[in-house]
Design an enzyme around this catalytic site. Structure first.
Site, PDB file in Angstrom:
ATOM      1  N   GLU A  29       0.828  -1.205   0.000  1.00 30.21           N
ATOM      2  CA  GLU A  29       0.000   0.000   0.000  1.00 30.21           C
ATOM      3  C   GLU A  29       0.866   1.261   0.000  1.00 30.21           C
ATOM      4  OE1 GLU A  29      -3.666   2.270   0.302  1.00 30.21           O
ATOM      5  OE2 GLU A  29      -2.984   0.387  -0.568  1.00 30.21           O
ATOM      6  N   TYR A  30       1.968   1.220   0.749  1.00 28.15           N
ATOM      7  CA  TYR A  30       2.862   2.375   0.790  1.00 28.15           C
ATOM      8  C   TYR A  30       3.422   2.667  -0.602  1.00 28.15           C
ATOM      9  CZ  TYR A  30       6.637   5.522   2.133  1.00 28.15           C
ATOM     10  OH  TYR A  30       7.468   6.617   2.234  1.00 28.15           O
ATOM     11  N   LEU A  76      17.774   4.312  -2.926  1.00 28.56           N
ATOM     12  CA  LEU A  76      17.897   3.940  -4.332  1.00 28.56           C
ATOM     13  C   LEU A  76      16.573   4.109  -5.065  1.00 28.56           C
ATOM     14  CD1 LEU A  76      19.968   0.617  -4.058  1.00 28.56           C
ATOM     15  CD2 LEU A  76      20.818   2.918  -4.549  1.00 28.56           C
ATOM     16  N   LYS A  99      19.400  -7.454  -2.442  1.00 31.78           N
ATOM     17  CA  LYS A  99      19.006  -6.287  -1.638  1.00 31.78           C
ATOM     18  C   LYS A  99      18.445  -6.843  -0.334  1.00 31.78           C
ATOM     19  CE  LYS A  99      16.410  -1.943  -1.822  1.00 31.78           C
ATOM     20  NZ  LYS A  99      15.675  -2.079  -0.541  1.00 31.78           N
ATOM     21  N   ARG A 120      22.166   4.301   9.219  1.00 34.75           N
ATOM     22  CA  ARG A 120      21.913   5.233   8.118  1.00 34.75           C
ATOM     23  C   ARG A 120      21.146   6.461   8.604  1.00 34.75           C
ATOM     24  NH1 ARG A 120      17.436   5.049   4.438  1.00 34.75           N
ATOM     25  NH2 ARG A 120      17.811   6.254   2.566  1.00 34.75           N
ATOM     26  N   LYS A 287      12.890  -4.484  -7.467  1.00 36.42           N
ATOM     27  CA  LYS A 287      11.998  -5.138  -6.507  1.00 36.42           C
ATOM     28  C   LYS A 287      11.203  -6.218  -7.228  1.00 36.42           C
ATOM     29  CE  LYS A 287      10.442  -3.063  -2.997  1.00 36.42           C
ATOM     30  NZ  LYS A 287       9.666  -2.285  -2.016  1.00 36.42           N
ATOM     31  N   CYS A 379     -12.638 -14.529  26.952  1.00 37.16           N
ATOM     32  CA  CYS A 379     -13.253 -14.444  28.280  1.00 37.16           C
ATOM     33  C   CYS A 379     -14.479 -13.540  28.323  1.00 37.16           C
ATOM     34  CB  CYS A 379     -12.235 -13.952  29.304  1.00 37.16           C
ATOM     35  SG  CYS A 379     -11.771 -12.210  29.099  1.00 37.16           S
ATOM     36  N   CYS A 396      -7.257  -6.973  26.044  1.00 35.71           N
ATOM     37  CA  CYS A 396      -8.237  -7.527  26.972  1.00 35.71           C
ATOM     38  C   CYS A 396      -7.982  -6.925  28.350  1.00 35.71           C
ATOM     39  CB  CYS A 396      -8.119  -9.046  27.028  1.00 35.71           C
ATOM     40  SG  CYS A 396      -9.142  -9.825  28.303  1.00 35.71           S
ATOM     41  N   CYS A 401      -8.216 -13.612  32.189  1.00 37.22           N
ATOM     42  CA  CYS A 401      -8.677 -14.172  30.914  1.00 37.22           C
ATOM     43  C   CYS A 401      -8.047 -15.548  30.697  1.00 37.22           C
ATOM     44  CB  CYS A 401      -8.311 -13.231  29.775  1.00 37.22           C
ATOM     45  SG  CYS A 401      -8.593 -13.898  28.127  1.00 37.22           S
TER      46      CYS A 401
END
Length: 639
Positions: A29-30, A76, A99, A120, A287, A379, A396, A401
């Site tokens: 999504e990013y 990059l 990578k 970095r 990628k 619970c 919770c 629980c």
């Protein structure tokens, strides 16, 4: 402009969360939103000052020392098209390599010795993590090259080590090896880093000897003892085949990889190209094109952990991805579940992050998030939301629980805790259902249910006898193991040992200590101090602890074995060992005598242990400068 501002706000928020080892959206999504922003900027000719397309990274916010890089560490530019790699090379030779998905680290050597390690950071300013880098498993302690050398590489944690650490962790677990690696390297306490297996792979020289080709520089680094990720020499004719070979090897990798890196082999040509404000022009990231599969959401399971954290898990119609059938994907937290606007029956696309971890890429229908459960799925007690740095998690509220109790008892009986064999998670859950166990103090009353237990499927006379014997054996326990077994949030075994050492193994003092007293312990922050104080301040916890103490004896062997020459002293260990099997064995011995072991020499160090007392190592030099005695193993044993 409105959409650009929306995208900038969303992406910057996601980046800030990611840099703090949290996630509010998937990588898929990013990338999709980032590419949309790039398109809008190119089309409008307008780039806003706070756009993530103009930033290398987010500003570091930890307490580690900030250091400006001699050479900016740029990110990059990326592509998913092999044709782009071919057009990038034209008539030049290139180097194609993995990578790795870890944390970029620059190692600096002076006169052949490791002098500094920097993250970095934001590309301009990094964090000094030298104290932790010294514990990377495979970096050379000393190199033949005596000039200044700066090496850029990637620190990574293997999937094998990731599983080992996550299985032993208390509280919320790390989502992936990259987050675990980043969290490990940025620890203030190097002891934590030393206990985890971090590897380092070098891939470039930033400062040092000059080479005509990068291939020669990589061979030089190998000769110096650096580990190198696999790489191939390529050109336009064979780069496609090389990519194919790498991709076929992904499932054999024990390290996370999010693609490949292509860079020109010719150093002079690379330098002549310069860089943009964000990307170097001599390298390109490739990628993997995610294999997406469309399916439909069947529901969301909510899984209650030992700490009360309730994790959402998406359940969908089974699909085949990357050679295996997938029907579940962790949504990690409430924020991600909400942002995807998931509703039952929605058409979604699913992929494997790094070709391994199932993730939801996109929700096409977006019928709307149906909301989180207002009661615990186990619970039925009320749930509540915690919001930390913009990341919402569901919890919770019931400390009793069943799920929390079962997992807390599993933790209590674990090897580093009470070490009770014969009590599996399934057995514990059965005992809870039958009313034999309400909390871990009830383990010591199980003998009273002899006939009922013997009558259970899978149990008999022998099984019951073995269980009773294991429980009896656990009734004598070291204090550090007992504190670890309690399952206090953020407190592992090494932290429990440090806590005991600081308070002279006095449990009464420990359980009444205030946060301001606890935070004085080296490596303990406010979160851990509050966690310890809050645990013992809780009346319900205090009652369970007291009930348990009625059945067990805290071993005083550690206190009795304290040696006045060792107790309270701080040691640093370096070099090869002869008498002890390894550094851990020597560390355990020192701690057993009441001493402490640190990772680096400082004014607080009482002794540096090094069998080569006359070596010119950086630790020896610093010890000499500070007047810290340098002793060998025999000298230590003589103490």
């Amino acid at each position: 402009m409105t959409r650009m501002n929306e995208l900038i706000e969303i992406l910057n928020k996601a980046t800030a969360a990611y840099e703090n080892n949290a996630e509010i959206m998937s990588d898929f999504e990013y990338d999709r939103l980032y590419d949309e922003l790039l398109t809008l900027e190119a089309g409008s000719g307008v780039v806003l000052e706070n756009s993530p397309t103009q930033k290398v990274g987010y500003q570091v916010i930890s307490n580690l020392k900030k250091v400006r890089h001699d050479t900016p560490l740029l990110s990059l530019d990326k592509t998913k098209e092999i044709a782009k790699l071919e057009s990038f090379l034209t008539d030049h030779d290139g180097i194609l390599s993995w990578k790795l998905d870890g944390l970029t680290i620059v190692l600096k050597y002076e006169n052949g010795m490791l002098a500094q390690a920097l993250t970095r950071g934001n590309g301009q300013i990094g964090e000094d993590v030298t104290h932790n880098a010294k514990f990377f498993r495979n970096i050379p302690r000393e190199i033949d090259f005596k000039g200044n050398l700066a090496v850029r590489g990637e620190a990574v944690i293997s999937f094998t080590e990731f599983e080992r650490i996550n299985n032993a962790m208390e509280g919320e677990k790390y989502k992936n090896p990259r987050n675990l690696c980043a969290g490990t390297i940025r620890q203030l306490n190097s002891r934590i880093s030393a206990s985890r297996k971090v590897d380092y792979f070098a891939f470039a020289i930033l400062d040092g000897p000059n080479f005509i080709n990068k291939n020669e520089s990589l061979k030089f680094l190998e000769i110096q003892g650096f580990a190198m990720a696999d790489y191939d020499l390529v050109n336009t004719q064979n780069v496609a085949d090389a990519v194919k070979r790498f991709k076929q090897s992904v499932d054999k990798m024990d390290y996370a990889t999010d693609g490949l890196v292509l860079t020109y082999d010719d150093v002079g040509y690379s330098v002549s190209l310069g860089s943009t404000s964000k990307f170097p022009r001599d390298s390109l990231a490739f990628k993997w094109a995610d294999q997406l599969a469309k399916t439909h959401l069947l529901g969301i399971d909510w899984n209650t952990s030992r700490t009360g954290l309730i994790n959402p898990i998406a359940i969908f119609e089974p699909v085949d991805i990357e050679g295996s059938t997938v029907q579940r994907a962790s949504l990690h937290n409430l924020s991600i579940a909400e942002s995807l606007e998931l509703g039952i029956g929605d058409e979604i696309s699913v992929y494997k992050a790094n070709m391994i971890i199932p993730q939801i890429a996109e929700n096409f229908t977006k019928s709307g998030f149906g909301g989180h459960p207002i009661t615990c799925p186990v619970c039925t007690h009320p749930t509540h939301i915690q919001d930390e740095k913009g990341v919402k998690t569901l919890h919770c509220s019931n400390v009793a629980c069943t799920a929390r109790v079962a997992r807390s008892i599993v933790h209590y009986v674990g090897r580093d805790g009470a070490n009770i064999e014969g009590l599996s998670e399934k057995t514990i859950e059965k005992f809870i259902q039958l009313g034999f166990l309400v909390n871990f103090s009830d383990i010591y009353k199980l003998e009273g249910f002899e006939e009922q237990i013997k009558g259970l499927e899978g149990f008999g006379e022998r099984s019951f006898t073995n269980l009773v014997a294991a429980i009896e054996k656990s009734k004598t326990m070291e204090l550090a193991n007992f504190i670890y077994a309690l399952g206090i949030d953020n407190v592992g075994l090494s932290s429990a040992k440090a806590l005991c050492l600081h308070f002279n193994h006095d449990f009464a003092v420990i359980r009444n200590a205030m946060p301001e007293d606890i935070v004085e312990i080296d490596g303990f922050g406010s979160i851990m101090a509050d966690s310890i104080h809050n645990y013992f301040s809780n009346p319900q916890n205090a009652q369970i602890v007291d009930n348990t103490l009625n059945h067990i004896t805290i071993s005083v062997a550690a206190r009795q074995s304290h040696n006045p020459a060792i107790a309270g002293k701080t040691f640093v260990i370096t070099g090869d060992l002869e008498h002890f099997a390894n550094r851990k064995a020597l560390t355990d011995h020192i701690e057993g005598l009441g001493g402490k072991v640190a990772g680096s020499v400082s004014k607080k160090t009482d002794y540096l242990i090094n069998n080569d007392t006359q070596s010119s190592s950086s630790k020896n030099k610093k010890a000499q400068d500070l007047g810290v005695p340098i002793i060998n193993e025999q000298d230590f044993l003589n103490l």
